[in-house]
Motif scaffolding. Structure first.
Motif, PDB file in Angstrom:
ATOM      1  N   LEU A 185       3.376 -16.016  -9.636  1.00  0.00           N
ATOM      2  CA  LEU A 185       4.281 -15.409  -8.665  1.00  0.00           C
ATOM      3  C   LEU A 185       3.874 -15.882  -7.280  1.00  0.00           C
ATOM      4  O   LEU A 185       2.689 -15.898  -6.941  1.00  0.00           O
ATOM      5  CB  LEU A 185       4.201 -13.882  -8.739  1.00  0.00           C
ATOM      6  N   GLN A 186       4.844 -16.252  -6.464  1.00  0.00           N
ATOM      7  CA  GLN A 186       4.567 -16.715  -5.109  1.00  0.00           C
ATOM      8  C   GLN A 186       4.863 -15.571  -4.143  1.00  0.00           C
ATOM      9  O   GLN A 186       6.004 -15.299  -3.803  1.00  0.00           O
ATOM     10  CB  GLN A 186       5.408 -17.956  -4.785  1.00  0.00           C
ATOM     11  N   LEU A 187       3.817 -14.905  -3.725  1.00  0.00           N
ATOM     12  CA  LEU A 187       3.932 -13.727  -2.884  1.00  0.00           C
ATOM     13  C   LEU A 187       3.941 -14.146  -1.416  1.00  0.00           C
ATOM     14  O   LEU A 187       2.980 -14.752  -0.930  1.00  0.00           O
ATOM     15  CB  LEU A 187       2.761 -12.787  -3.156  1.00  0.00           C
ATOM     16  N   ALA A 188       5.018 -13.844  -0.711  1.00  0.00           N
ATOM     17  CA  ALA A 188       5.099 -14.196   0.705  1.00  0.00           C
ATOM     18  C   ALA A 188       3.969 -13.507   1.471  1.00  0.00           C
ATOM     19  O   ALA A 188       3.741 -12.308   1.320  1.00  0.00           O
ATOM     20  CB  ALA A 188       6.457 -13.780   1.273  1.00  0.00           C
ATOM     21  N   THR A 189       3.262 -14.272   2.262  1.00  0.00           N
ATOM     22  CA  THR A 189       2.120 -13.743   3.001  1.00  0.00           C
ATOM     23  C   THR A 189       2.561 -12.712   4.032  1.00  0.00           C
ATOM     24  O   THR A 189       3.499 -12.953   4.799  1.00  0.00           O
ATOM     25  CB  THR A 189       1.365 -14.886   3.700  1.00  0.00           C
ATOM     26  N   ARG A 190       1.873 -11.581   4.038  1.00  0.00           N
ATOM     27  CA  ARG A 190       2.125 -10.527   5.017  1.00  0.00           C
ATOM     28  C   ARG A 190       0.792 -10.087   5.611  1.00  0.00           C
ATOM     29  O   ARG A 190      -0.210 -10.015   4.909  1.00  0.00           O
ATOM     30  CB  ARG A 190       2.811  -9.328   4.354  1.00  0.00           C
ATOM     31  N   GLU A 191       0.803  -9.758   6.871  1.00  0.00           N
ATOM     32  CA  GLU A 191      -0.421  -9.366   7.562  1.00  0.00           C
ATOM     33  C   GLU A 191      -1.075  -8.164   6.907  1.00  0.00           C
ATOM     34  O   GLU A 191      -2.303  -8.050   6.852  1.00  0.00           O
ATOM     35  CB  GLU A 191      -0.124  -9.065   9.034  1.00  0.00           C
ATOM     36  N   GLU A 192      -0.248  -7.241   6.386  1.00  0.00           N
ATOM     37  CA  GLU A 192      -0.791  -6.011   5.812  1.00  0.00           C
ATOM     38  C   GLU A 192      -1.563  -6.236   4.513  1.00  0.00           C
ATOM     39  O   GLU A 192      -2.232  -5.325   4.013  1.00  0.00           O
ATOM     40  CB  GLU A 192       0.315  -4.981   5.570  1.00  0.00           C
ATOM     41  N   SER A 198      -9.304  -2.664  -0.935  1.00  0.00           N
ATOM     42  CA  SER A 198      -9.285  -3.346  -2.233  1.00  0.00           C
ATOM     43  C   SER A 198      -7.950  -3.327  -2.956  1.00  0.00           C
ATOM     44  O   SER A 198      -7.634  -4.268  -3.672  1.00  0.00           O
ATOM     45  CB  SER A 198     -10.352  -2.733  -3.150  1.00  0.00           C
ATOM     46  N   ASN A 199      -7.173  -2.279  -2.802  1.00  0.00           N
ATOM     47  CA  ASN A 199      -5.912  -2.174  -3.528  1.00  0.00           C
ATOM     48  C   ASN A 199      -4.730  -2.571  -2.661  1.00  0.00           C
ATOM     49  O   ASN A 199      -4.711  -2.301  -1.461  1.00  0.00           O
ATOM     50  CB  ASN A 199      -5.693  -0.741  -4.015  1.00  0.00           C
ATOM     51  N   LEU A 200      -3.747  -3.184  -3.292  1.00  0.00           N
ATOM     52  CA  LEU A 200      -2.497  -3.523  -2.622  1.00  0.00           C
ATOM     53  C   LEU A 200      -1.339  -2.895  -3.376  1.00  0.00           C
ATOM     54  O   LEU A 200      -1.280  -2.947  -4.609  1.00  0.00           O
ATOM     55  CB  LEU A 200      -2.296  -5.040  -2.580  1.00  0.00           C
ATOM     56  N   GLU A 201      -0.421  -2.324  -2.640  1.00  0.00           N
ATOM     57  CA  GLU A 201       0.807  -1.802  -3.216  1.00  0.00           C
ATOM     58  C   GLU A 201       1.891  -2.863  -3.055  1.00  0.00           C
ATOM     59  O   GLU A 201       2.189  -3.302  -1.944  1.00  0.00           O
ATOM     60  CB  GLU A 201       1.220  -0.511  -2.492  1.00  0.00           C
ATOM     61  N   LEU A 202       2.482  -3.299  -4.167  1.00  0.00           N
ATOM     62  CA  LEU A 202       3.440  -4.401  -4.147  1.00  0.00           C
ATOM     63  C   LEU A 202       4.862  -3.954  -4.492  1.00  0.00           C
ATOM     64  O   LEU A 202       5.719  -4.792  -4.763  1.00  0.00           O
ATOM     65  CB  LEU A 202       2.999  -5.493  -5.133  1.00  0.00           C
ATOM     66  N   SER A 203       5.107  -2.663  -4.464  1.00  0.00           N
ATOM     67  CA  SER A 203       6.430  -2.162  -4.866  1.00  0.00           C
ATOM     68  C   SER A 203       7.544  -2.671  -3.953  1.00  0.00           C
ATOM     69  O   SER A 203       8.690  -2.795  -4.364  1.00  0.00           O
ATOM     70  CB  SER A 203       6.435  -0.631  -4.884  1.00  0.00           C
ATOM     71  N   GLY A 204       7.191  -2.998  -2.708  1.00  0.00           N
ATOM     72  CA  GLY A 204       8.199  -3.501  -1.779  1.00  0.00           C
ATOM     73  C   GLY A 204       8.334  -5.009  -1.788  1.00  0.00           C
ATOM     74  O   GLY A 204       9.148  -5.559  -1.036  1.00  0.00           O
ATOM     75  N   ALA A 205       7.574  -5.684  -2.634  1.00  0.00           N
ATOM     76  CA  ALA A 205       7.621  -7.143  -2.689  1.00  0.00           C
ATOM     77  C   ALA A 205       8.668  -7.592  -3.708  1.00  0.00           C
ATOM     78  O   ALA A 205       8.488  -7.415  -4.916  1.00  0.00           O
ATOM     79  CB  ALA A 205       6.247  -7.698  -3.052  1.00  0.00           C
ATOM     80  N   ALA A 206       9.749  -8.177  -3.220  1.00  0.00           N
ATOM     81  CA  ALA A 206      10.835  -8.603  -4.106  1.00  0.00           C
ATOM     82  C   ALA A 206      10.388  -9.687  -5.069  1.00  0.00           C
ATOM     83  O   ALA A 206      11.011  -9.891  -6.121  1.00  0.00           O
ATOM     84  CB  ALA A 206      12.009  -9.100  -3.268  1.00  0.00           C
ATOM     85  N   GLU A 207       9.288 -10.396  -4.733  1.00  0.00           N
ATOM     86  CA  GLU A 207       8.809 -11.484  -5.582  1.00  0.00           C
ATOM     87  C   GLU A 207       8.170 -10.987  -6.875  1.00  0.00           C
ATOM     88  O   GLU A 207       7.940 -11.768  -7.793  1.00  0.00           O
ATOM     89  CB  GLU A 207       7.756 -12.322  -4.840  1.00  0.00           C
ATOM     90  N   VAL A 208       7.884  -9.689  -6.947  1.00  0.00           N
ATOM     91  CA  VAL A 208       7.174  -9.146  -8.107  1.00  0.00           C
ATOM     92  C   VAL A 208       8.166  -8.445  -9.032  1.00  0.00           C
ATOM     93  O   VAL A 208       8.711  -7.395  -8.685  1.00  0.00           O
ATOM     94  CB  VAL A 208       6.070  -8.169  -7.674  1.00  0.00           C
ATOM     95  N   PRO A 209       8.412  -8.977 -10.228  1.00  0.00           N
ATOM     96  CA  PRO A 209       9.350  -8.363 -11.178  1.00  0.00           C
ATOM     97  C   PRO A 209       8.679  -7.249 -11.962  1.00  0.00           C
ATOM     98  O   PRO A 209       7.492  -6.951 -11.780  1.00  0.00           O
ATOM     99  CB  PRO A 209       9.716  -9.540 -12.086  1.00  0.00           C
ATOM    100  N   SER A 210       9.409  -6.623 -12.856  1.00  0.00           N
ATOM    101  CA  SER A 210       8.838  -5.555 -13.684  1.00  0.00           C
ATOM    102  C   SER A 210       8.192  -6.102 -14.953  1.00  0.00           C
ATOM    103  O   SER A 210       7.406  -5.418 -15.605  1.00  0.00           O
ATOM    104  CB  SER A 210       9.923  -4.540 -14.057  1.00  0.00           C
TER     105      SER A 210
END
Length: 244
Positions: A185-192, A198-210
């Motif tokens: 998956l190619q995750l667009a880089t974001r400053e946050e 250690s943990n990242l929440e990716l629910s708002g990343a359109a690049e991540v499917p279910s």
């Protein structure tokens, strides 16, 4: 040497359920797998959680190749009581400024590409690996270094430094079952995405499917054998099993 800030930025600590010191569970995989029974040649559809745990990119590469099934973590400055957000998640790649000092000398050439990754300089960050926690322990016993030496990729100096980092906290050992994505998956880089957590929440990343197409890093039989070896080794050191 690895800086204090570097340790903090990849560290993780989990609340532990204490069991008698010196005990290590001999149980095999006790959680339901995120995928069907498999072999490394079988591509599967894996249902995924839209979360990620930051980890050194070389360790991610080793997990996805089947070279590694354990990682060692500690709580950082900003996460004194942090624990993973779940039992399964993507691994988000990070880098150290002293990468070459962390690997066993014989392995440096195997992970050249992984060592070169600089996530902050990329427009898109590849997520290549999805994992499931299948075992977790804490220890303050330095004997763990020798007991697990052939089961990991790090130098004794790296492991010893991690054991001593924030000495009041135990070292957390995570056993991970890894799946290598058929297409990263190619995750667009974001400053946050960057900082000492250690943990990242990716629910708002359109690049991540279910769901993703992925291949297990090792077969079910191989992984079960490695589980047995790890648990046998842990009977030789003072550990407590974690309740996640």
């Amino acid at each position: 040497s690895v800086s204090r800030q570097s340790w903090a930025c990849i560290a993780v600590n989990m609340q532990s359920k204490q069991v008698p010191i010196g005990y290590a569970s001999r149980r095999a995989l006790v959680v339901r797998s995120v995928a069907a029974p498999s072999s490394p040649s079988t591509t599967q559809t894996v249902a995924v959680k839209k979360t990620a745990l930051k980890e050194w990119n070389v360790a991610i590469d080793a997990l996805s190749r089947g070279d590694l099934t354990i990682v060692m973590r500690k709580g950082g400055i900003k996460e004194p009581v942090f624990k993973p957000s779940g039992r399964a998640f993507f691994l988000f790649p990070t880098s150290f400024h002293s990468d070459t000092q962390l690997l066993k000398p014989a392995l440096g050439g195997r992970y050249t590409e992984a060592l070169a990754l600089e996530p902050k300089k990329m427009s898109h960050i590849p997520l290549t690996t999805y994992v499931q926690i299948t075992g977790a322990w804490v220890t303050e016993d330095a004997a763990v270094l020798d007991a697990l030496d052939d089961l990991h990729i790090w130098t004794p100096e790296f492991v010893e430094a991690r054991l001593k980092w924030r000495g009041a906290q135990p070292l957390t050992l995570l056993e991970l079952r890894a799946w290598r994505l058929a297409l990263p998956l190619q995750l667009a880089t974001r400053e946050e995405y960057f900082g000492c957590f250690s943990n990242l929440e990716l629910s708002g990343a359109a690049e991540v499917p279910s769901t993703v197409a992925a291949v297990p890093a090792v077969s079910d039989a191989d992984f079960a054998q490695r589980q047995a070896v790890l648990r046998q080794r842990l009977t030789k050191v003072k550990v407590s099993e974690l309740q996640l």
